[in-house]
Scaffold this active site. Sequence first.
Site, PDB file in Angstrom:
ATOM      1  N   ASP A 149       8.476  33.417  -7.398  1.00 49.10           N
ATOM      2  CA  ASP A 149       7.919  34.505  -7.838  1.00 49.10           C
ATOM      3  C   ASP A 149       6.413  34.149  -7.409  1.00 49.10           C
ATOM      4  O   ASP A 149       5.797  33.494  -8.086  1.00 49.10           O
ATOM      5  CB  ASP A 149       8.110  34.972  -9.114  1.00 49.10           C
ATOM      6  CG  ASP A 149       9.613  35.370  -9.435  1.00 49.10           C
ATOM      7  OD1 ASP A 149       9.994  36.210  -8.679  1.00 49.10           O
ATOM      8  OD2 ASP A 149       9.912  35.074 -10.542  1.00 49.10           O
ATOM      9  N   ASP A 161       7.940  27.194  -5.712  1.00 42.96           N
ATOM     10  CA  ASP A 161       8.228  28.266  -6.889  1.00 42.96           C
ATOM     11  C   ASP A 161       8.617  29.542  -6.095  1.00 42.96           C
ATOM     12  O   ASP A 161       8.536  29.767  -4.865  1.00 42.96           O
ATOM     13  CB  ASP A 161       6.780  28.518  -7.546  1.00 42.96           C
ATOM     14  CG  ASP A 161       6.974  29.644  -8.479  1.00 42.96           C
ATOM     15  OD1 ASP A 161       7.797  29.687  -9.252  1.00 42.96           O
ATOM     16  OD2 ASP A 161       6.089  30.807  -8.399  1.00 42.96           O
TER      17      ASP A 161
HETATM   18  C1  BG6 Z   1       9.089  33.303 -13.107  1.00 42.96           C
HETATM   19  C2  BG6 Z   1       8.205  34.305 -13.249  1.00 42.96           C
HETATM   20  O1  BG6 Z   1       9.293  33.009 -12.070  1.00 42.96           O
HETATM   21  O2  BG6 Z   1      10.130  33.715 -14.020  1.00 42.96           O
HETATM   22  C3  BG6 Z   1       7.947  34.961 -14.569  1.00 42.96           C
HETATM   23  O3  BG6 Z   1       6.854  33.795 -12.731  1.00 42.96           O
HETATM   24  C4  BG6 Z   1       9.321  35.301 -15.293  1.00 42.96           C
HETATM   25  O4  BG6 Z   1       6.997  36.148 -14.866  1.00 42.96           O
HETATM   26  C5  BG6 Z   1      10.248  34.125 -15.222  1.00 42.96           C
HETATM   27  O5  BG6 Z   1       9.443  35.691 -16.839  1.00 42.96           O
HETATM   28  C6  BG6 Z   1      11.702  34.436 -15.874  1.00 42.96           C
HETATM   29  O6  BG6 Z   1      12.329  35.373 -14.757  1.00 42.96           O
HETATM   30  P1  BG6 Z   1      13.701  36.142 -15.142  1.00 42.96           P
HETATM   31  O7  BG6 Z   1      13.785  36.680 -13.757  1.00 42.96           O
HETATM   32  O8  BG6 Z   1      14.513  35.146 -15.550  1.00 42.96           O
HETATM   33  O9  BG6 Z   1      13.326  37.144 -16.164  1.00 42.96           O
HETATM   34 MG    MG Z   2       5.211  32.110  -9.728  1.00 44.76          MG
END
Ligand code: BG6
Ligand code: MG
Length: 216
Positions: free
Chosen positions: A10, A8
Site C-alpha cells: 500500500d 511494502d
Molecule cells: C497496510 C496499510 O498495508 O495494511 C494500512 O498501510 C492498513 O493502512 C493495513 O491498515 C491493514 O490492511 P487490511 O487490508 O488488512 O485492512
Molecule cells: Mg504502505
Amino acid sequence: MIKAFLFDLDGVIVDTAIYHYQAWKQMANDLGFDISEEFNEQLKGVSRMESLDIILKYGGIKLSEAEKLSLATKKNENYLTLVSKMSPADILPGVSDFFVQVRKEKIKTALGSVSKNAKLILERIGMLDDFNIIIDGNKIAKGKPDPEVFLKGAEELGVSPKECLVFEDAVAGVEAAKVGGMKAIGIGKKEVLTKADFVVENLVGLNIDELLKQIA
Ligand code: BG6
Ligand code: MG
C-alpha cells in the site's frame, strides 16, 4: 551486498493508501469526528485493528471488542468496494519499469505487507507473479513497526537482513526495516521518513545501480 528487495504494498506498489484513508475517514465521520491526512500518516503500515484503536482513542470513543470488530468489518467492506475497480492501470508510476530492472538483475523479491487483502490487490493489478515470496497480514502476528513481516520475508527468501533493501512509504514500515537490521528506501517525503537511508518521491526513473551506490 544487497541480494533481495522487500516491498511494502500500500503506497509503494499501488496507491491503496488513499482508499484506506477514505474508508477510515468515513467511519470517523459516521462516529461524529474527522481525521486529517496528516493524522493518517501514523496509520500507514499499521494493522487494521491497531489503526481502529488509534482512531477511536483520537475520537475519545470507548467500545466493546464486539463493537470494534463490527466497525473494522464495515471499514474493510467499504475499503473492498473502493479497491474492487482497481486494475493494472492503478500500479504506481515507475513500478513496472523498476520491476523490469529487478528481473534483469536477478534480485530476489518479497512482498512485506501487514494487509490481509494483499494477495487480492496483487491479483487485481496483475502483479501476483512479480514476487518470489508474499508475506501478508495473514502470516504475521505483529504489525509494523515490529520487523516480523520483513524478517519472515528474508528468512523465506534465504537471505540475511543485511542483504535486504526495503521499500516503504510508512514511518512504521521504515522503522520495522531498521529494527530488523535492513536498509530502507523511503517512498515519499524526506521530512516524514526521517529514518530511511535514502528517500525518493516515487520509483520513476530509479536506476538500481545508482540506488545501491547511494546506500552503500
Ligand atoms: C497496510 C496499510 O498495508 O495494511 C494500512 O498501510 C492498513 O493502512 C493495513 O491498515 C491493514 O490492511 P487490511 O487490508 O488488512 O485492512
Ligand atoms: Mg504502505
